[in-house]
Design an enzyme around this catalytic site. Structure first.
Site, mmCIF file in Angstrom:
data_model
loop_
_atom_site.group_PDB
_atom_site.id
_atom_site.type_symbol
_atom_site.label_atom_id
_atom_site.label_comp_id
_atom_site.label_asym_id
_atom_site.label_seq_id
_atom_site.Cartn_x
_atom_site.Cartn_y
_atom_site.Cartn_z
ATOM 1 C CE1 TYR A 1 -3.459 -2.714 0.313
ATOM 2 C CE2 TYR A 1 -2.553 -3.183 2.483
ATOM 3 C CZ TYR A 1 -3.389 -3.517 1.435
ATOM 4 O OH TYR A 1 -4.148 -4.648 1.505
ATOM 5 N NE ARG A 2 3.029 4.761 -4.142
ATOM 6 C CZ ARG A 2 4.018 4.454 -4.979
ATOM 7 N NH1 ARG A 2 4.028 3.289 -5.630
ATOM 8 N NH2 ARG A 2 5.013 5.293 -5.162
ATOM 9 C CG LEU A 3 1.238 2.008 4.125
ATOM 10 C CD1 LEU A 3 0.473 1.292 5.235
ATOM 11 C CD2 LEU A 3 0.906 3.493 4.139
#
Length: 202
Positions: free
Chosen positions: A178-180
């Site tokens: 999730y692009r974390l």
């Protein structure tokens, strides 16, 4: 939900680089030592290209080039650069920034003569980055050098050399769902004796 623990440990950045680089050599299908090299001209015009890492350690990261090429001219005009490793198989990046210095003649000789003979000839025959009227002109130069030096090593051209980037900043980046993403930045202090580190927002 993502873990609240960083995927990038607090560590000596050179040791961490060794770990990641070793894993890249196992997982990358081609050229795990490929890195983007960004330089800038004296007036700040940027340029970037891929080169190969040919030496590394606490004293820096080494690559070789024709010093009369565009990159060589920019390096001599502005002895600072940035490197970027991107290992897609591991979903990782490492960014490195710092000043450059030229390697010794002995180092340049040793690496040049460790290359395959045809690569030595190809480098000696090339006016890298300059206009080439016809590919045959280059191939004729290669043939002429093969005839001039039928055996043994090719003399290293004086303008063919290496540069060592002494890192001041090293950032490790790890992809997460999730692009974390995880990012950890290491910065060398003014005395060049210790590193501080911090996590960065993705």
């Amino acid at each position: 939900m993502q873990s609240d623990e960083s995927a990038i440990p607090q560590s000596d950045p050179f040791m961490l680089f060794e770990v990641w680089y070793a894993e890249a050599k196992e997982s990358e299908p081609n050229d795990p030592n490929a890195m983007a090299l960004a330089t800038a001209s004296e007036d700040g015009l940027p340029s970037v290209r891929m080169v190969l890492l040919k030496g590394h350690g606490p004293d820096g990261f080494v690559f070789y080039t024709n010093a009369e090429s565009r990159k060589g001219e920019q390096i001599h005009a502005n002895m600072r650069a940035a490197l970027l490793f991107h290992w897609k198989s591991l979903r990782r990046q490492i960014r490195i920034e710092g000043p450059l210095e030229e390697v010794s003649s002995a180092e340049a000789d040793a690496y040049f003569h460790s290359r395959p003979r045809v690569s030595q000839i190809g480098s000696a025959a090339s006016d890298q980055s300059r206009a080439l009227p016809d590919r045959q002109v280059y191939l004729d130069r290669v043939t002429a050098l093969e005839e001039r030096y039928p055996e043994g090593d090719i003399p290293r051209p004086p303008h063919w050399t290496g540069f060592r980037l002494s890192p001041r900043r090293i950032e490790f980046w790890q992809d997460r769902q999730y692009r974390l993403h995880d990012r950890r930045l290491f910065v060398r202090d003014a005395a060049e004796e210790a590193w501080s580190d911090t996590l960065l927002y993705p």
